[in-house]
Design a protein around this motif. Structure first.
Motif, PDB file in Angstrom:
ATOM      1  N   ASP A   1       0.838  -1.209   0.000  1.00 35.98           N
ATOM      2  CA  ASP A   1       0.000   0.000   0.000  1.00 35.98           C
ATOM      3  C   ASP A   1       0.865   1.248   0.000  1.00 35.98           C
ATOM      4  O   ASP A   1       0.617   2.199  -0.729  1.00 35.98           O
ATOM      5  CB  ASP A   1      -0.898   0.039   1.253  1.00 35.98           C
ATOM      6  N   MET A   2       1.883   1.230   0.851  1.00 38.20           N
ATOM      7  CA  MET A   2       2.788   2.384   0.953  1.00 38.20           C
ATOM      8  C   MET A   2       3.532   2.620  -0.357  1.00 38.20           C
ATOM      9  O   MET A   2       3.680   3.748  -0.813  1.00 38.20           O
ATOM     10  CB  MET A   2       3.813   2.170   2.075  1.00 38.20           C
ATOM     11  N   PHE A   3       3.997   1.539  -0.946  1.00 42.70           N
ATOM     12  CA  PHE A   3       4.756   1.652  -2.196  1.00 42.70           C
ATOM     13  C   PHE A   3       3.864   2.225  -3.304  1.00 42.70           C
ATOM     14  O   PHE A   3       4.270   3.145  -4.021  1.00 42.70           O
ATOM     15  CB  PHE A   3       5.325   0.286  -2.595  1.00 42.70           C
ATOM     16  N   SER A   4       2.648   1.714  -3.426  1.00 40.50           N
ATOM     17  CA  SER A   4       1.703   2.219  -4.447  1.00 40.50           C
ATOM     18  C   SER A   4       1.384   3.690  -4.216  1.00 40.50           C
ATOM     19  O   SER A   4       1.332   4.480  -5.156  1.00 40.50           O
ATOM     20  CB  SER A   4       0.400   1.429  -4.422  1.00 40.50           C
ATOM     21  N   PHE A   5       1.173   4.032  -2.943  1.00 45.34           N
ATOM     22  CA  PHE A   5       0.869   5.420  -2.564  1.00 45.34           C
ATOM     23  C   PHE A   5       2.013   6.350  -3.005  1.00 45.34           C
ATOM     24  O   PHE A   5       1.788   7.412  -3.603  1.00 45.34           O
ATOM     25  CB  PHE A   5       0.664   5.475  -1.044  1.00 45.34           C
ATOM     26  N   LEU A   6       3.252   5.933  -2.753  1.00 44.93           N
ATOM     27  CA  LEU A   6       4.418   6.739  -3.109  1.00 44.93           C
ATOM     28  C   LEU A   6       4.540   6.871  -4.634  1.00 44.93           C
ATOM     29  O   LEU A   6       4.724   7.973  -5.159  1.00 44.93           O
ATOM     30  CB  LEU A   6       5.679   6.093  -2.529  1.00 44.93           C
ATOM     31  N   VAL A   7       4.423   5.747  -5.331  1.00 47.85           N
ATOM     32  CA  VAL A   7       4.538   5.754  -6.806  1.00 47.85           C
ATOM     33  C   VAL A   7       3.482   6.666  -7.431  1.00 47.85           C
ATOM     34  O   VAL A   7       3.775   7.491  -8.299  1.00 47.85           O
ATOM     35  CB  VAL A   7       4.437   4.311  -7.362  1.00 47.85           C
ATOM     36  N   GLU A   8       2.235   6.524  -6.970  1.00 48.24           N
ATOM     37  CA  GLU A   8       1.144   7.347  -7.527  1.00 48.24           C
ATOM     38  C   GLU A   8       1.383   8.833  -7.262  1.00 48.24           C
ATOM     39  O   GLU A   8       1.143   9.678  -8.130  1.00 48.24           O
ATOM     40  CB  GLU A   8      -0.199   6.914  -6.928  1.00 48.24           C
ATOM     41  N   THR A   9       1.864   9.153  -6.062  1.00 50.63           N
ATOM     42  CA  THR A   9       2.120  10.557  -5.709  1.00 50.63           C
ATOM     43  C   THR A   9       3.210  11.149  -6.607  1.00 50.63           C
ATOM     44  O   THR A   9       3.063  12.247  -7.143  1.00 50.63           O
ATOM     45  CB  THR A   9       2.538  10.677  -4.220  1.00 50.63           C
ATOM     46  N   ILE A  10       4.292  10.390  -6.789  1.00 48.83           N
ATOM     47  CA  ILE A  10       5.397  10.900  -7.627  1.00 48.83           C
ATOM     48  C   ILE A  10       4.960  11.012  -9.087  1.00 48.83           C
ATOM     49  O   ILE A  10       5.248  12.011  -9.757  1.00 48.83           O
ATOM     50  CB  ILE A  10       6.664  10.021  -7.498  1.00 48.83           C
TER      51      ILE A  10
END
Length: 328
Positions: free
Chosen positions: A171-180
């Motif tokens: 979840d954290m990884f997806s959140f970071l990727v989407e934000t960037i």
């Protein structure tokens, strides 16, 4: 330029006279009249390559490119060893923006006349144009096919080690990727990003009516005072909203005063004057900082891959989450 050409052909002195008249009109910039006179001359001497070459030049100036190309091909057929036919063909294909084909025609022309500075210049220019066209396509592809996950591959393994529960780190990884990726798209479209902190809220615990997943921090970097206030607010917000992680995005241009980077930060900066933006990832077990520099290529803004920074030297905000031990 139309050339005087060779041979009187079947039309005798009249053919020369028609062609010469055509050349006069060509020199005067009356390409329509010139083409008409070359056409009359061709009727009298249909196998004279010079006439087709001249008419091709007139048609090129009239932007009748298909007719011009047909005449250039006829010139080549009638005299395959004459460099002028290939030169005409190259100029017409260049006008059609068929740079690779034009280049091939000019290269044949140069074989028959290696001394031609004009053809050498054309080849040099077209090689550059073809290269630029290819690079412009590559830049466009890079701008539209953003793959941040690929750039953060090493972070994935680091997260999976820190966070044993797979759902949690994914979840954290997806959140970071989407934000960037959203920030990169914004930068590509407008050459800017708004300074914001995005929060990964807890679906079960967060009061969604009270806490939004994003907080504007545009005033945070105006002075040490506003920076300190903003940080206190964000830290409290992260706790009260039960956020699991946060991601700060801020353009380099607004991080002006030196207090943001403790002491040696500016000395350790290795990215010159490049424009770009920072991304700082915050979670209880992991903190990361990247700089995404941008450049202008082929008239387009292009973001480079995220470059990892030393968060100890360059943190944009202090730690937002209270540190937890891995097994707590």
């Amino acid at each position: 330029m139309a050339e005087a050409g060779v041979g009187s052909g079947k039309g005798g002195s009249q053919e020369i006279s028609l062609k010469d008249k055509g050349n006069e009109f060509f020199k005067a910039g009356n390409y329509l009249k010139a083409a008409a006179l070359y056409t009359q001359a061709i009727k009298q001497d249909p196998s004279n390559p010079t006439l087709y070459s001249n008419r091709a030049a007139a048609f090129l100036n009239l932007v009748k490119l298909n007719k011009a190309l047909a005449d250039a091909e006829t010139t080549i057929t009638l005299n395959p060893q004459w460099e002028k036919g290939y030169f005409r063909k190259g100029c017409i294909l260049e006008a059609m923006e068929r740079y690779d084909d034009a280049l091939a025609a000019f290269q044949i022309s140069l074989q028959y006349n290696p001394q031609s500075a004009e053809v050498s210049r054309k080849i040099k220019r077209l090689s550059q144009l073809a290269k630029d066209k290819k690079r412009a396509q590559e830049v466009q592809n890079l701008r539209s096919n953003i793959d941040i996950a690929k750039s953060l591959e090493t972070l994935k393994s680091e997260m999976s080690e820190k966070y044993v529960a797979e759902d949690s780190w994914k979840d954290m990884f997806s959140f970071l990727v989407e934000t960037i990726e959203a920030a990169v798209k914004s930068w590509h479209e407008t050459s800017k990003v708004d300074p914001k902190v995005y929060f990964l809220l807890d679906k079960e615990k967060t009061q969604s009516d009270k806490y939004a997943p994003v907080v504007n921090i545009d005033k945070a970097f105006e002075s040490p005072h506003t920076h300190s206030n903003c940080f206190s607010f964000l830290r409290q917000y992260a706790e009260d909203s039960f956020s699991r992680a946060a991601c700060l995005v801020a353009p380099k241009s607004i991080i002006a005063y030196p207090q943001v980077w403790k002491g040696q930060g500016s000395r350790k900066w290795k990215h010159g004057q490049h424009d770009g933006f920072f991304v700082q990832f915050e979670s209880p077990l992991l903190r990361k900082l990247w700089f995404i520099s941008s450049s202008n290529e082929m008239g387009k803004t292009l973001c480079r891959d995220p470059e990892v920074l030393d968060i100890g030297a360059h943190e944009v905000l202090p730690r937002l989450f209270k540190e937890k031990m891995p097994n707590s």
